[in-house]
Scaffold this motif. Sequence first.
Motif, PDB file in Angstrom:
ATOM      1  N   UNK A   1      -5.170  -0.770   2.627  1.00  0.00           N
ATOM      2  CA  UNK A   1      -5.868  -0.778   1.335  1.00  0.00           C
ATOM      3  C   UNK A   1      -4.888  -0.756   0.161  1.00  0.00           C
ATOM      4  N   UNK A   2      -3.940  -1.696   0.191  1.00  0.00           N
ATOM      5  CA  UNK A   2      -2.954  -1.821  -0.884  1.00  0.00           C
ATOM      6  C   UNK A   2      -2.898  -3.281  -1.331  1.00  0.00           C
ATOM      7  N   UNK A   3      -2.053  -3.561  -2.310  1.00  0.00           N
ATOM      8  CA  UNK A   3      -1.943  -4.906  -2.849  1.00  0.00           C
ATOM      9  C   UNK A   3      -1.449  -5.885  -1.789  1.00  0.00           C
TER      10      UNK A   3
ATOM     11  N   UNK B   1       7.853   3.681   9.209  1.00  0.00           N
ATOM     12  CA  UNK B   1       6.926   4.479   8.406  1.00  0.00           C
ATOM     13  C   UNK B   1       7.642   5.770   8.020  1.00  0.00           C
ATOM     14  N   UNK B   2       7.807   5.984   6.722  1.00  0.00           N
ATOM     15  CA  UNK B   2       8.554   7.142   6.213  1.00  0.00           C
ATOM     16  C   UNK B   2       7.620   8.351   6.119  1.00  0.00           C
ATOM     17  N   UNK B   3       7.705   9.228   7.110  1.00  0.00           N
ATOM     18  CA  UNK B   3       6.872  10.428   7.150  1.00  0.00           C
ATOM     19  C   UNK B   3       7.623  11.597   6.518  1.00  0.00           C
ATOM     20  N   UNK B   4       6.946  12.318   5.666  1.00  0.00           N
ATOM     21  CA  UNK B   4       7.542  13.510   5.064  1.00  0.00           C
ATOM     22  C   UNK B   4       7.085  14.728   5.849  1.00  0.00           C
ATOM     23  N   UNK B   5       8.036  15.404   6.504  1.00  0.00           N
ATOM     24  CA  UNK B   5       7.721  16.575   7.303  1.00  0.00           C
ATOM     25  C   UNK B   5       8.235  17.851   6.675  1.00  0.00           C
ATOM     26  N   UNK B   6       8.128  18.948   7.425  1.00  0.00           N
ATOM     27  CA  UNK B   6       8.573  20.243   6.914  1.00  0.00           C
ATOM     28  C   UNK B   6      10.090  20.316   6.811  1.00  0.00           C
TER      29      UNK B   6
ATOM     30  N   UNK C   1      11.757  -4.696   9.595  1.00  0.00           N
ATOM     31  CA  UNK C   1      11.252  -5.780   8.754  1.00  0.00           C
ATOM     32  C   UNK C   1      10.673  -5.253   7.455  1.00  0.00           C
ATOM     33  N   UNK C   2      10.014  -4.096   7.529  1.00  0.00           N
ATOM     34  CA  UNK C   2       9.375  -3.520   6.345  1.00  0.00           C
ATOM     35  C   UNK C   2       9.285  -2.014   6.515  1.00  0.00           C
ATOM     36  N   UNK C   3       9.025  -1.337   5.404  1.00  0.00           N
ATOM     37  CA  UNK C   3       8.877   0.117   5.430  1.00  0.00           C
ATOM     38  C   UNK C   3       7.614   0.509   4.683  1.00  0.00           C
ATOM     39  N   UNK C   4       6.855   1.428   5.262  1.00  0.00           N
ATOM     40  CA  UNK C   4       5.688   2.002   4.597  1.00  0.00           C
ATOM     41  C   UNK C   4       6.146   3.298   3.944  1.00  0.00           C
ATOM     42  N   UNK C   5       5.999   3.383   2.626  1.00  0.00           N
ATOM     43  CA  UNK C   5       6.553   4.504   1.868  1.00  0.00           C
ATOM     44  C   UNK C   5       5.526   5.024   0.865  1.00  0.00           C
TER      45      UNK C   5
ATOM     46  N   UNK D   1       8.842  -3.105   0.950  1.00  0.00           N
ATOM     47  CA  UNK D   1       8.352  -1.732   0.899  1.00  0.00           C
ATOM     48  C   UNK D   1       6.865  -1.757   0.559  1.00  0.00           C
ATOM     49  N   UNK D   2       6.058  -1.193   1.435  1.00  0.00           N
ATOM     50  CA  UNK D   2       4.618  -1.126   1.213  1.00  0.00           C
ATOM     51  C   UNK D   2       4.284   0.290   0.772  1.00  0.00           C
ATOM     52  N   UNK D   3       3.856   0.427  -0.482  1.00  0.00           N
ATOM     53  CA  UNK D   3       3.647   1.748  -1.066  1.00  0.00           C
ATOM     54  C   UNK D   3       2.202   2.198  -0.848  1.00  0.00           C
ATOM     55  N   UNK D   4       2.048   3.372  -0.243  1.00  0.00           N
ATOM     56  CA  UNK D   4       0.732   3.950   0.023  1.00  0.00           C
ATOM     57  C   UNK D   4       0.692   5.367  -0.536  1.00  0.00           C
ATOM     58  N   UNK D   5      -0.500   5.928  -0.621  1.00  0.00           N
ATOM     59  CA  UNK D   5      -0.636   7.289  -1.142  1.00  0.00           C
ATOM     60  C   UNK D   5      -0.170   8.330  -0.134  1.00  0.00           C
TER      61      UNK D   5
END
Length: 450
Positions: free
Chosen positions: A14-16, A41-46, A63-67, A78-82
Amino acid sequence: MIQMRVADLPNILNIKKINSEQIFKGVSINSRNTVPDNLFVAIKGKRYDGHDYVKEAIDKGAIAAVVERFNPRLSGIQLVVADTMKALGALASNWRTKFQVPVIAITGSVGKTTVKEMIGSILSQLGSCLTSHGNMNNEIGLPLTLFSIENETKFVVVEMGAAKNGDIDYLAKIAKPSIGIITCCAPAHLENLESLENIAITKGALVSNLPPNGTAVLNREDRFFDYWKKTNSSSNLVSFGKGGDCFSSQELLEADSSLFQLNFRSFVGKLEIEQVGQHNIKNALAAAAASFVLKTDPQTIAKGLKKAPRIPGRLFWVRGKRINILDDSYNANPRALRAAIDTLCYEKGEKWIVLGDMLELGSNAQELHNESIIKINKSGISRLFCLGSFFGKASRYFERQSENFTDVDNLILRLRDLICTSEKKVSVLIKGSRALQLDQVVEALKKANV
Protein backbone atom coordinates in the motif's frame (compact mmCIF):
# COMPACT_ATOMS: atom_id res chain seq x y z
CA MET A 1 11.18 -19.68 -2.06
CA ILE A 2 9.41 -16.40 -2.66
CA GLN A 3 10.02 -14.89 -6.08
CA MET A 4 8.25 -11.72 -7.15
CA ARG A 5 8.55 -8.54 -9.22
CA VAL A 6 9.60 -5.46 -7.29
CA ALA A 7 6.86 -3.62 -9.20
CA ASP A 8 4.26 -5.81 -7.46
CA LEU A 9 5.30 -4.71 -3.98
CA PRO A 10 3.53 -1.31 -3.87
CA ASN A 11 0.10 -2.95 -4.22
CA ILE A 12 0.91 -5.39 -1.42
CA LEU A 13 2.45 -2.78 0.88
CA ASN A 14 0.00 0.00 0.00
CA ILE A 15 2.66 2.49 -1.10
CA LYS A 16 3.41 4.53 -4.21
CA LYS A 17 3.95 2.66 -7.45
CA ILE A 18 7.46 1.99 -8.65
CA ASN A 19 8.72 1.25 -12.14
CA SER A 20 10.97 -1.77 -11.97
CA GLU A 21 10.87 -5.06 -13.81
CA GLN A 22 13.47 -6.59 -11.50
CA ILE A 23 12.58 -9.83 -9.74
CA PHE A 24 13.69 -10.51 -6.20
CA LYS A 25 14.27 -14.03 -4.93
CA GLY A 26 14.10 -14.55 -1.20
CA VAL A 27 13.67 -12.15 1.70
CA SER A 28 16.35 -11.26 4.23
CA ILE A 29 16.18 -9.33 7.50
CA ASN A 30 19.86 -9.86 8.34
CA SER A 31 22.50 -8.24 6.16
CA ARG A 32 24.96 -10.99 7.08
CA ASN A 33 22.68 -13.53 5.40
CA THR A 34 21.73 -11.38 2.43
CA VAL A 35 22.57 -12.85 -0.97
CA PRO A 36 22.24 -11.39 -4.49
CA ASP A 37 18.67 -10.77 -5.70
CA ASN A 38 17.23 -10.74 -2.15
CA LEU A 39 14.69 -8.25 -0.87
CA PHE A 40 16.03 -6.76 2.37
CA VAL A 41 13.53 -5.73 5.05
CA ALA A 42 14.97 -3.37 7.68
CA ILE A 43 13.45 -4.45 11.00
CA LYS A 44 13.96 -2.30 14.06
CA GLY A 45 14.42 -4.49 17.13
CA LYS A 46 15.29 -4.00 20.78
CA ARG A 47 19.02 -4.50 20.25
CA TYR A 48 19.53 -3.55 16.63
CA ASP A 49 18.07 -1.48 13.83
CA GLY A 50 18.07 -2.99 10.36
CA HIS A 51 18.23 0.49 8.86
CA ASP A 52 21.87 0.63 9.96
CA TYR A 53 22.61 -2.30 7.64
CA VAL A 54 20.72 -1.37 4.48
CA LYS A 55 23.90 -0.28 2.70
CA GLU A 56 25.61 -3.57 3.55
CA ALA A 57 22.62 -5.52 2.22
CA ILE A 58 22.57 -3.53 -1.03
CA ASP A 59 26.33 -3.93 -1.42
CA LYS A 60 25.81 -7.69 -1.12
CA GLY A 61 23.36 -7.64 -4.01
CA ALA A 62 19.94 -6.97 -2.50
CA ILE A 63 17.69 -5.70 -5.28
CA ALA A 64 15.62 -3.48 -3.00
CA ALA A 65 15.09 -2.60 0.64
CA VAL A 66 11.87 -2.08 2.58
CA VAL A 67 12.50 0.74 5.06
CA GLU A 68 10.70 3.15 7.35
CA ARG A 69 12.92 6.09 6.48
CA PHE A 70 14.50 6.94 3.13
CA ASN A 71 18.27 7.37 2.99
CA PRO A 72 19.24 9.64 0.07
CA ARG A 73 22.89 8.61 0.33
CA LEU A 74 22.16 5.02 -0.65
CA SER A 75 21.87 3.62 -4.14
CA GLY A 76 19.29 0.99 -4.97
CA ILE A 77 15.52 0.86 -4.59
CA GLN A 78 14.09 1.85 -1.21
CA LEU A 79 10.41 1.17 -0.54
CA VAL A 80 9.27 3.35 2.35
CA VAL A 81 6.52 1.99 4.60
CA ALA A 82 5.10 3.03 7.96
CA ASP A 83 6.02 -0.24 9.70
CA THR A 84 8.54 -2.70 8.26
CA MET A 85 7.42 -5.48 10.62
CA LYS A 86 3.86 -5.24 9.30
CA ALA A 87 5.22 -5.03 5.77
CA LEU A 88 7.03 -8.32 6.34
CA GLY A 89 3.75 -9.88 7.48
CA ALA A 90 1.78 -8.45 4.56
CA LEU A 91 4.29 -9.80 2.07
CA ALA A 92 4.23 -13.26 3.70
CA SER A 93 0.43 -13.29 3.74
CA ASN A 94 0.31 -12.42 0.05
CA TRP A 95 2.79 -15.16 -0.82
CA ARG A 96 0.86 -17.74 1.20
CA THR A 97 -2.37 -16.99 -0.70
CA LYS A 98 -0.72 -18.00 -3.98
CA PHE A 99 -0.70 -21.65 -2.89
CA GLN A 100 -3.64 -23.98 -2.29
CA VAL A 101 -1.75 -25.92 0.35
CA PRO A 102 -2.95 -27.08 3.79
CA VAL A 103 -1.43 -24.98 6.55
CA ILE A 104 -1.49 -26.59 10.00
CA ALA A 105 -0.89 -24.09 12.80
CA ILE A 106 -0.21 -25.00 16.43
CA THR A 107 -0.42 -22.79 19.48
CA GLY A 108 -0.66 -23.44 23.21
CA SER A 109 1.25 -22.83 26.42
CA VAL A 110 3.28 -26.05 26.10
CA GLY A 111 3.87 -28.72 23.48
CA LYS A 112 3.87 -26.57 20.33
CA THR A 113 7.27 -27.58 19.02
CA THR A 114 6.84 -31.26 19.84
CA VAL A 115 3.45 -31.43 18.10
CA LYS A 116 4.89 -29.55 15.12
CA GLU A 117 7.77 -32.01 14.78
CA MET A 118 5.42 -34.98 15.15
CA ILE A 119 3.10 -33.72 12.42
CA GLY A 120 6.05 -32.91 10.20
CA SER A 121 7.39 -36.43 10.65
CA ILE A 122 4.01 -37.89 9.67
CA LEU A 123 3.25 -35.68 6.66
CA SER A 124 6.77 -35.70 5.22
CA GLN A 125 6.12 -39.32 4.25
CA LEU A 126 3.37 -38.10 1.92
CA GLY A 127 5.21 -35.28 0.18
CA SER A 128 7.22 -32.12 0.68
CA CYS A 129 6.36 -30.77 4.13
CA LEU A 130 7.56 -27.33 5.20
CA THR A 131 7.91 -26.97 8.97
CA SER A 132 9.08 -23.91 10.85
CA HIS A 133 12.61 -24.25 12.20
CA GLY A 134 13.26 -24.16 15.94
CA ASN A 135 11.09 -21.57 17.63
CA MET A 136 10.41 -19.38 14.58
CA ASN A 137 6.91 -18.76 15.85
CA ASN A 138 6.60 -14.98 16.11
CA GLU A 139 5.94 -11.99 13.86
CA ILE A 140 9.37 -12.42 12.27
CA GLY A 141 9.86 -16.19 12.26
CA LEU A 142 6.43 -17.07 10.87
CA PRO A 143 6.68 -14.84 7.77
CA LEU A 144 10.21 -16.05 7.06
CA THR A 145 8.91 -19.63 7.16
CA LEU A 146 6.06 -18.89 4.77
CA PHE A 147 8.47 -17.37 2.25
CA SER A 148 9.83 -20.91 1.75
CA ILE A 149 6.57 -22.27 0.31
CA GLU A 150 7.15 -23.57 -3.22
CA ASN A 151 5.08 -25.25 -5.92
CA GLU A 152 6.33 -28.62 -4.67
CA THR A 153 5.18 -27.96 -1.10
CA LYS A 154 2.34 -30.28 -0.11
CA PHE A 155 1.96 -29.32 3.55
CA VAL A 156 2.96 -26.43 5.81
CA VAL A 157 3.25 -26.89 9.57
CA VAL A 158 3.95 -23.87 11.76
CA GLU A 159 3.78 -22.99 15.42
CA MET A 160 2.51 -19.70 16.78
CA GLY A 161 3.74 -18.17 20.02
CA ALA A 162 2.16 -15.36 22.00
CA ALA A 163 3.86 -12.94 24.36
CA LYS A 164 1.00 -10.43 24.45
CA ASN A 165 -2.65 -9.97 23.55
CA GLY A 166 -3.33 -10.03 19.82
CA ASP A 167 -0.22 -11.96 18.79
CA ILE A 168 -2.02 -15.12 17.64
CA ASP A 169 -4.72 -13.13 15.85
CA TYR A 170 -2.02 -11.29 13.90
CA LEU A 171 -0.12 -14.48 13.01
CA ALA A 172 -3.26 -16.38 12.04
CA LYS A 173 -4.29 -13.63 9.63
CA ILE A 174 -0.87 -13.94 7.98
CA ALA A 175 -0.72 -17.74 7.75
CA LYS A 176 -4.41 -18.37 7.02
CA PRO A 177 -4.34 -21.90 8.47
CA SER A 178 -6.76 -24.59 7.39
CA ILE A 179 -6.22 -26.58 10.60
CA GLY A 180 -5.70 -24.92 13.98
CA ILE A 181 -4.44 -26.86 17.01
CA ILE A 182 -4.50 -25.55 20.58
CA THR A 183 -2.47 -27.82 22.86
CA CYS A 184 -3.46 -26.30 26.22
CA CYS A 185 -3.72 -23.16 28.31
CA ALA A 186 -1.31 -22.85 31.25
CA PRO A 187 0.51 -20.11 33.20
CA ALA A 188 3.08 -18.62 30.79
CA HIS A 189 3.88 -15.05 29.72
CA LEU A 190 1.66 -13.82 32.54
CA GLU A 191 3.78 -10.69 32.81
CA ASN A 192 2.04 -9.37 29.70
CA LEU A 193 -1.07 -11.56 29.43
CA GLU A 194 -1.87 -11.21 33.17
CA SER A 195 -4.35 -14.09 33.54
CA LEU A 196 -5.20 -17.57 32.29
CA GLU A 197 -8.38 -16.14 30.80
CA ASN A 198 -6.38 -13.69 28.70
CA ILE A 199 -4.06 -16.50 27.61
CA ALA A 200 -7.09 -18.56 26.54
CA ILE A 201 -8.54 -15.62 24.60
CA THR A 202 -5.22 -14.96 22.90
CA LYS A 203 -4.73 -18.62 21.94
CA GLY A 204 -8.35 -18.91 20.87
CA ALA A 205 -7.76 -16.39 18.10
CA LEU A 206 -6.22 -19.24 16.11
CA VAL A 207 -9.51 -21.10 15.74
CA SER A 208 -11.57 -17.92 15.36
CA ASN A 209 -9.55 -17.21 12.20
CA LEU A 210 -10.17 -20.58 10.55
CA PRO A 211 -12.08 -20.70 7.24
CA PRO A 212 -15.57 -22.28 7.17
CA ASN A 213 -14.15 -25.51 5.71
CA GLY A 214 -11.26 -25.60 8.18
CA THR A 215 -10.91 -27.73 11.30
CA ALA A 216 -10.15 -26.89 14.92
CA VAL A 217 -8.21 -29.52 16.87
CA LEU A 218 -8.74 -28.90 20.59
CA ASN A 219 -7.67 -30.41 23.90
CA ARG A 220 -10.83 -31.93 25.39
CA GLU A 221 -9.32 -31.93 28.88
CA ASP A 222 -8.49 -28.23 28.95
CA ARG A 223 -10.71 -26.03 31.10
CA PHE A 224 -11.12 -23.63 28.16
CA PHE A 225 -12.26 -26.27 25.69
CA ASP A 226 -15.87 -25.04 25.68
CA TYR A 227 -14.76 -21.44 25.15
CA TRP A 228 -12.56 -22.39 22.20
CA LYS A 229 -15.35 -24.52 20.78
CA LYS A 230 -17.64 -21.48 20.77
CA THR A 231 -15.03 -19.25 19.13
CA ASN A 232 -14.25 -21.78 16.40
CA SER A 233 -15.12 -20.12 13.09
CA SER A 234 -14.86 -23.34 11.08
CA SER A 235 -17.59 -25.94 10.70
CA ASN A 236 -15.41 -28.79 11.92
CA LEU A 237 -14.00 -29.78 15.30
CA VAL A 238 -11.86 -32.73 16.37
CA SER A 239 -10.97 -33.12 20.03
CA PHE A 240 -8.15 -35.07 21.65
CA GLY A 241 -7.50 -36.33 25.16
CA LYS A 242 -9.76 -38.03 27.67
CA GLY A 243 -13.36 -37.81 26.50
CA GLY A 244 -12.30 -36.62 23.05
CA ASP A 245 -12.48 -38.02 19.54
CA CYS A 246 -8.83 -39.06 19.64
CA PHE A 247 -7.76 -40.59 22.94
CA SER A 248 -5.27 -43.03 24.43
CA SER A 249 -5.62 -46.18 26.50
CA GLN A 250 -3.36 -48.93 27.81
CA GLU A 251 -0.52 -46.48 28.38
CA LEU A 252 2.91 -47.84 29.26
CA LEU A 253 5.42 -45.16 30.23
CA GLU A 254 9.03 -46.31 30.08
CA ALA A 255 12.32 -44.54 30.70
CA ASP A 256 13.10 -43.92 27.03
CA SER A 257 9.79 -44.32 25.23
CA SER A 258 6.02 -44.25 25.62
CA LEU A 259 3.60 -46.93 24.40
CA PHE A 260 -0.16 -46.56 24.14
CA GLN A 261 -3.25 -47.56 22.26
CA LEU A 262 -4.56 -44.88 19.92
CA ASN A 263 -8.33 -44.64 19.57
CA PHE A 264 -9.90 -42.50 16.86
CA ARG A 265 -13.47 -43.23 15.88
CA SER A 266 -13.41 -46.75 14.38
CA PHE A 267 -9.61 -47.04 14.45
CA VAL A 268 -7.79 -48.71 17.34
CA GLY A 269 -4.06 -49.38 17.16
CA LYS A 270 -0.94 -49.68 19.31
CA LEU A 271 1.69 -46.96 18.93
CA GLU A 272 5.13 -46.20 20.30
CA ILE A 273 6.87 -42.84 20.48
CA GLU A 274 10.41 -42.03 21.56
CA GLN A 275 9.28 -38.99 23.55
CA VAL A 276 8.88 -39.73 27.24
CA GLY A 277 6.06 -38.85 29.61
CA GLN A 278 2.29 -38.87 29.59
CA HIS A 279 2.15 -35.29 28.32
CA ASN A 280 3.94 -36.42 25.16
CA ILE A 281 1.28 -39.06 24.58
CA LYS A 282 -1.18 -36.17 24.57
CA ASN A 283 1.05 -34.32 22.11
CA ALA A 284 0.99 -37.41 19.91
CA LEU A 285 -2.81 -37.48 20.10
CA ALA A 286 -2.95 -33.88 18.86
CA ALA A 287 -0.60 -34.71 15.99
CA ALA A 288 -2.56 -37.84 15.10
CA ALA A 289 -5.89 -36.00 15.20
CA ALA A 290 -4.66 -33.34 12.78
CA SER A 291 -3.24 -36.03 10.50
CA PHE A 292 -6.53 -37.92 10.50
CA VAL A 293 -8.25 -34.68 9.43
CA LEU A 294 -6.00 -34.73 6.36
CA LYS A 295 -7.15 -38.33 5.71
CA THR A 296 -3.74 -39.78 6.52
CA ASP A 297 -3.81 -43.56 6.91
CA PRO A 298 -3.12 -44.99 10.40
CA GLN A 299 0.05 -46.82 9.34
CA THR A 300 1.61 -43.58 8.12
CA ILE A 301 0.63 -41.86 11.36
CA ALA A 302 2.13 -44.65 13.47
CA LYS A 303 5.37 -44.68 11.48
CA GLY A 304 5.69 -40.90 11.56
CA LEU A 305 5.13 -40.69 15.31
CA LYS A 306 7.68 -43.44 15.87
CA LYS A 307 10.26 -41.55 13.78
CA ALA A 308 9.55 -38.11 15.25
CA PRO A 309 12.82 -36.79 16.67
CA ARG A 310 13.46 -36.09 20.31
CA ILE A 311 14.39 -32.45 20.70
CA PRO A 312 17.45 -31.41 22.75
CA GLY A 313 16.47 -29.13 25.60
CA ARG A 314 12.96 -30.57 25.75
CA LEU A 315 12.89 -33.62 28.04
CA PHE A 316 15.89 -35.10 26.26
CA TRP A 317 17.71 -37.89 28.10
CA VAL A 318 21.51 -37.85 28.03
CA ARG A 319 22.66 -41.06 29.68
CA GLY A 320 26.19 -41.66 30.94
CA LYS A 321 28.30 -43.57 33.43
CA ARG A 322 27.99 -41.21 36.38
CA ILE A 323 24.65 -39.48 35.78
CA ASN A 324 21.58 -39.54 33.61
CA ILE A 325 20.71 -35.98 32.57
CA LEU A 326 17.11 -35.10 31.73
CA ASP A 327 17.70 -31.97 29.67
CA ASP A 328 14.62 -29.74 29.76
CA SER A 329 16.62 -26.52 29.77
CA TYR A 330 14.94 -24.84 26.81
CA ASN A 331 12.24 -23.03 28.77
CA ALA A 332 9.95 -23.34 31.78
CA ASN A 333 6.50 -22.69 33.18
CA PRO A 334 4.67 -24.41 36.07
CA ARG A 335 2.80 -26.97 33.96
CA ALA A 336 5.86 -27.93 31.94
CA LEU A 337 7.81 -28.31 35.19
CA ARG A 338 5.23 -30.73 36.59
CA ALA A 339 5.42 -32.81 33.42
CA ALA A 340 9.22 -32.89 33.63
CA ILE A 341 9.15 -34.00 37.27
CA ASP A 342 6.68 -36.76 36.42
CA THR A 343 9.08 -37.97 33.74
CA LEU A 344 12.05 -37.90 36.12
CA CYS A 345 10.13 -39.98 38.63
CA TYR A 346 9.98 -42.95 36.26
CA GLU A 347 13.72 -43.35 36.85
CA LYS A 348 14.98 -45.67 39.56
CA GLY A 349 17.57 -44.63 42.12
CA GLU A 350 18.55 -41.23 43.47
CA LYS A 351 17.10 -38.16 41.78
CA TRP A 352 18.22 -34.51 41.82
CA ILE A 353 16.70 -31.43 40.26
CA VAL A 354 18.35 -28.23 39.01
CA LEU A 355 15.89 -25.37 38.63
CA GLY A 356 16.28 -21.93 37.10
CA ASP A 357 13.65 -19.28 37.63
CA MET A 358 10.49 -19.40 35.50
CA LEU A 359 10.30 -15.92 34.01
CA GLU A 360 7.43 -13.74 32.73
CA LEU A 361 4.93 -15.06 35.29
CA GLY A 362 3.72 -11.63 36.38
CA SER A 363 2.68 -10.50 39.84
CA ASN A 364 2.10 -14.05 41.11
CA ALA A 365 5.55 -15.27 40.11
CA GLN A 366 6.82 -15.94 43.64
CA GLU A 367 3.66 -17.77 44.62
CA LEU A 368 3.88 -19.99 41.53
CA HIS A 369 7.50 -20.81 42.33
CA ASN A 370 6.57 -21.63 45.94
CA GLU A 371 3.77 -23.94 44.80
CA SER A 372 6.12 -25.73 42.43
CA ILE A 373 8.62 -26.47 45.21
CA ILE A 374 5.88 -27.72 47.54
CA LYS A 375 4.74 -30.18 44.86
CA ILE A 376 8.32 -31.39 44.36
CA ASN A 377 8.32 -32.64 47.97
CA LYS A 378 5.97 -35.45 46.93
CA SER A 379 8.21 -36.64 44.10
CA GLY A 380 11.01 -38.41 45.95
CA ILE A 381 13.68 -35.99 44.71
CA SER A 382 16.52 -35.90 47.24
CA ARG A 383 18.45 -32.76 46.28
CA LEU A 384 17.46 -29.38 44.91
CA PHE A 385 19.76 -26.82 43.26
CA CYS A 386 18.28 -23.39 42.52
CA LEU A 387 19.48 -20.62 40.23
CA GLY A 388 17.70 -17.28 40.51
CA SER A 389 15.89 -15.27 43.16
CA PHE A 390 12.40 -16.79 42.78
CA PHE A 391 13.42 -20.39 43.31
CA GLY A 392 16.06 -19.22 45.78
CA LYS A 393 13.31 -17.85 48.03
CA ALA A 394 10.99 -20.79 47.34
CA SER A 395 13.65 -23.35 48.29
CA ARG A 396 12.79 -22.90 51.97
CA TYR A 397 9.70 -25.02 51.28
CA PHE A 398 11.81 -27.97 50.12
CA GLU A 399 11.88 -30.61 52.84
CA ARG A 400 15.23 -32.14 51.96
CA GLN A 401 18.66 -30.80 50.99
CA SER A 402 18.76 -27.65 48.85
CA GLU A 403 21.40 -25.20 47.64
CA ASN A 404 20.98 -21.76 46.05
CA PHE A 405 23.18 -20.07 43.46
CA THR A 406 23.31 -16.61 41.94
CA ASP A 407 25.43 -17.44 38.88
CA VAL A 408 25.63 -20.39 36.55
CA ASP A 409 29.41 -20.86 36.83
CA ASN A 410 29.35 -21.61 40.56
CA LEU A 411 26.39 -23.92 40.02
CA ILE A 412 28.38 -25.87 37.43
CA LEU A 413 31.42 -26.13 39.71
CA ARG A 414 29.30 -27.45 42.57
CA LEU A 415 27.49 -30.02 40.45
CA ARG A 416 30.67 -31.28 38.82
CA ASP A 417 32.29 -31.69 42.23
CA LEU A 418 29.32 -33.65 43.58
CA ILE A 419 29.11 -35.87 40.51
CA CYS A 420 32.82 -36.68 40.50
CA THR A 421 32.76 -37.66 44.18
CA SER A 422 29.40 -39.44 44.23
CA GLU A 423 29.54 -43.16 44.93
CA LYS A 424 26.25 -43.87 43.18
CA LYS A 425 24.67 -42.92 39.90
CA VAL A 426 22.00 -40.23 39.96
CA SER A 427 19.38 -38.91 37.57
CA VAL A 428 19.30 -35.11 37.26
CA LEU A 429 16.52 -32.96 35.80
CA ILE A 430 17.69 -29.56 34.54
CA LYS A 431 14.95 -27.04 33.82
CA GLY A 432 14.54 -23.26 33.69
CA SER A 433 13.78 -20.31 31.47
CA ARG A 434 16.24 -19.74 28.63
CA ALA A 435 17.59 -16.53 30.16
CA LEU A 436 19.02 -18.58 33.04
CA GLN A 437 21.35 -20.35 30.57
CA LEU A 438 20.92 -23.79 32.05
CA ASP A 439 21.94 -25.25 28.70
CA GLN A 440 25.48 -24.38 29.84
CA VAL A 441 24.96 -26.63 32.86
CA VAL A 442 23.84 -29.46 30.59
CA GLU A 443 26.91 -29.13 28.37
CA ALA A 444 29.28 -28.96 31.34
CA LEU A 445 27.78 -32.06 32.95
CA LYS A 446 27.89 -33.96 29.67
CA LYS A 447 31.64 -33.37 29.54
CA ALA A 448 32.01 -34.56 33.13
CA ASN A 449 29.79 -37.57 32.54
CA VAL A 450 32.45 -39.93 31.17
